[in-house]
Design an enzyme around this catalytic site. Structure first.
Site, PDB file in Angstrom:
ATOM      1  N   HIS A  12      -2.720  50.606 -15.440  1.00 15.04           N
ATOM      2  CA  HIS A  12      -3.583  51.676 -14.912  1.00 15.04           C
ATOM      3  C   HIS A  12      -4.181  52.605 -15.977  1.00 15.04           C
ATOM      4  O   HIS A  12      -4.506  53.738 -15.695  1.00 15.04           O
ATOM      5  CB  HIS A  12      -2.790  52.503 -13.894  1.00 15.04           C
ATOM      6  CG  HIS A  12      -1.706  53.333 -14.511  1.00 15.04           C
ATOM      7  ND1 HIS A  12      -0.585  53.711 -13.826  1.00 15.04           N
ATOM      8  CD2 HIS A  12      -1.552  53.845 -15.746  1.00 15.04           C
ATOM      9  CE1 HIS A  12       0.195  54.415 -14.609  1.00 15.04           C
ATOM     10  NE2 HIS A  12      -0.372  54.519 -15.788  1.00 15.04           N
ATOM     11  N   HIS A  59       0.686  61.569 -13.108  1.00 19.21           N
ATOM     12  CA  HIS A  59       0.912  61.976 -14.499  1.00 19.21           C
ATOM     13  C   HIS A  59       0.712  63.484 -14.617  1.00 19.21           C
ATOM     14  O   HIS A  59      -0.190  63.942 -15.306  1.00 19.21           O
ATOM     15  CB  HIS A  59      -0.043  61.255 -15.441  1.00 19.21           C
ATOM     16  CG  HIS A  59       0.048  59.765 -15.404  1.00 19.21           C
ATOM     17  ND1 HIS A  59      -0.432  59.007 -14.369  1.00 19.21           N
ATOM     18  CD2 HIS A  59       0.555  58.883 -16.290  1.00 19.21           C
ATOM     19  CE1 HIS A  59      -0.222  57.723 -14.627  1.00 19.21           C
ATOM     20  NE2 HIS A  59       0.381  57.623 -15.775  1.00 19.21           N
ATOM     21  N   HIS A 193       4.246  49.899 -23.226  1.00 23.01           N
ATOM     22  CA  HIS A 193       3.495  50.887 -24.005  1.00 23.01           C
ATOM     23  C   HIS A 193       4.337  52.121 -24.243  1.00 23.01           C
ATOM     24  O   HIS A 193       5.246  52.431 -23.479  1.00 23.01           O
ATOM     25  CB  HIS A 193       2.149  51.256 -23.375  1.00 23.01           C
ATOM     26  CG  HIS A 193       2.150  51.930 -22.025  1.00 23.01           C
ATOM     27  ND1 HIS A 193       2.758  51.415 -20.906  1.00 23.01           N
ATOM     28  CD2 HIS A 193       1.564  53.088 -21.608  1.00 23.01           C
ATOM     29  CE1 HIS A 193       2.536  52.219 -19.859  1.00 23.01           C
ATOM     30  NE2 HIS A 193       1.822  53.245 -20.266  1.00 23.01           N
TER      31      HIS A 193
HETATM   32  C1  DHB Z   1      -2.376  55.172 -21.519  1.00 18.77           C
HETATM   33  C2  DHB Z   1      -1.552  54.454 -20.639  1.00 18.77           C
HETATM   34  C3  DHB Z   1      -0.979  55.083 -19.554  1.00 18.77           C
HETATM   35  O1  DHB Z   1      -0.131  54.466 -18.687  1.00 18.77           O
HETATM   36  C4  DHB Z   1      -1.255  56.417 -19.287  1.00 18.77           C
HETATM   37  O2  DHB Z   1      -0.742  56.956 -18.179  1.00 18.77           O
HETATM   38  C5  DHB Z   1      -2.049  57.141 -20.168  1.00 18.77           C
HETATM   39  C6  DHB Z   1      -2.613  56.520 -21.277  1.00 18.77           C
HETATM   40  C7  DHB Z   1      -2.996  54.498 -22.689  1.00 18.77           C
HETATM   41  O3  DHB Z   1      -2.739  53.332 -22.959  1.00 18.77           O
HETATM   42  O4  DHB Z   1      -3.812  55.147 -23.372  1.00 18.77           O
HETATM   43 FE    FE Z   2       0.681  55.794 -17.093  1.00 15.20          FE
END
Ligand code: DHB
Ligand code: FE
Length: 280
Positions: A12, A59, A193
């Site tokens: 996302h 978030h 990530h």
């Molecule tokens: C990114 C990924 C995320 O899940 C998020 O909430 C904010 C940023 C990213 O890869 O930049």
């Molecule tokens: Fe995220």
């Protein structure tokens, strides 16, 4: 009766939303990422759900340090796109399904899952980016959406096992709603990530591929993975992947992989996407 017709997972990343909104999807950096969703947009046009039960994480847009429910269910008639710092995304307001959401809230809470009922909430990229990836840029979203935020941003997150069992209870809840509705359950976020600290930029292709394999064929085993393993192997934000287990729990024991896509990187994130259907 209502029934779960398919499960969808997708990452996302907010930059994906910006690429769509600013018309950059065919630029060299983005084209390979969006190519993975071309099949999906055709598939969903041919398999249009009446309702998407959309599991995602907020978030710090609707919730924050003062108040963060572990599991919440959006029961409002509509949900506006949140302002995440650059103004709300230019996407349609999300139309909810208050009757089905209230039924699911009652069924899950009476099955011992303590949900927070939310009657007013804006929805951020966690919810709107998956909708954009699957539906493109329509005037109105083509179905109703029940937002289901899960806390994975403030410690402690729920376990994978809790999410898996919640998905199973969700399947029962949907199947006991007395209206003919095709409901898709989407599990969003991930894959590996990490946005913060000395390991920022972490991507783990092996973990991600194994996670997809296990989610498809051995979800009960995958559900036992401790949250520290997610953080160690998939990064601090890789813990978003527990939400995929809610989707999988809402499907049957054996599933068919309709579509599988993986692309690295999209912004800071490994982009993963699945469409699964129950096998008879
Ligand atoms: C990114 C990924 C995320 O899940 C998020 O909430 C904010 C940023 C990213 O890869 O930049
Ligand atoms: Fe995220």
């Amino acid at each position: 009766m209502a029934r779960v017709t398919a499960g969808v997972t997708t990452s996302h990343v907010p930059a994906i939303g910006a690429a769509i909104d600013l018309g950059k999807t065919q630029e060299p950096y983005w084209a390979p990422a969006f190519a993975g969703y071309e099949f999906s947009r055709r598939w969903i046009a041919a398999n249009r759900p009446d309702v998407v039960f959309l599991v995602y994480n907020d978030h710090m847009s609707a919730f924050g340090p003062d108040l963060t429910p572990t599991f919440a269910i959006g029961c409002a008639p509509e949900f506006a796109p949140a302002d995440e710092g650059w103004g709300p995304r230019p996407v349609p307001t999300v139309i909810g399904h208050p009757e089905l959401a209230a039924h699911i809230a009652q069924s899950l809470i009476q099955s011992d899952f303590d949900l927070t009922v939310v009657n007013k909430m804006d929805v951020d990229h966690g919810l709107t980016v998956p909708l954009s990836l699957m539906f493109g840029q329509p005037e109105r979203w083509p179905c109703r959406v029940i937002p289901f935020p899960v806390n994975v941003v403030l410690y402690p997150p729920p376990s994978g096992m809790r999410c898996w069992r919640l998905g199973q209870a969700l399947r029962q809840a949907i199947a006991s709603f007395d209206e003919d509705l095709k409901v898709q359950v989407w599990g969003t976020g991930g894959m590996s990530h990490q946005l913060q600290g000395t390991r920022a930029g972490l991507i783990n292709r092996d973990f991600d591929q194994r996670f997809m394999d296990e989610l498809i064929d051995h979800p009960e085993r995958l559900a036992q993975l401790p949250h520290l393993d997610y953080v160690r192997d998939a990064g601090s934000e890789g813990i978003e992947l527990v939400m995929w287990l809610i989707m999988r729990g809402a499907l049957g024991a054996r599933v068919r992989t309709v579509h599988r896509f993986y692309h690295v990187p999209a912004s800071n994130t490994a982009l993963g996407h699945l469409i699964l259907e129950d096998l008879p």
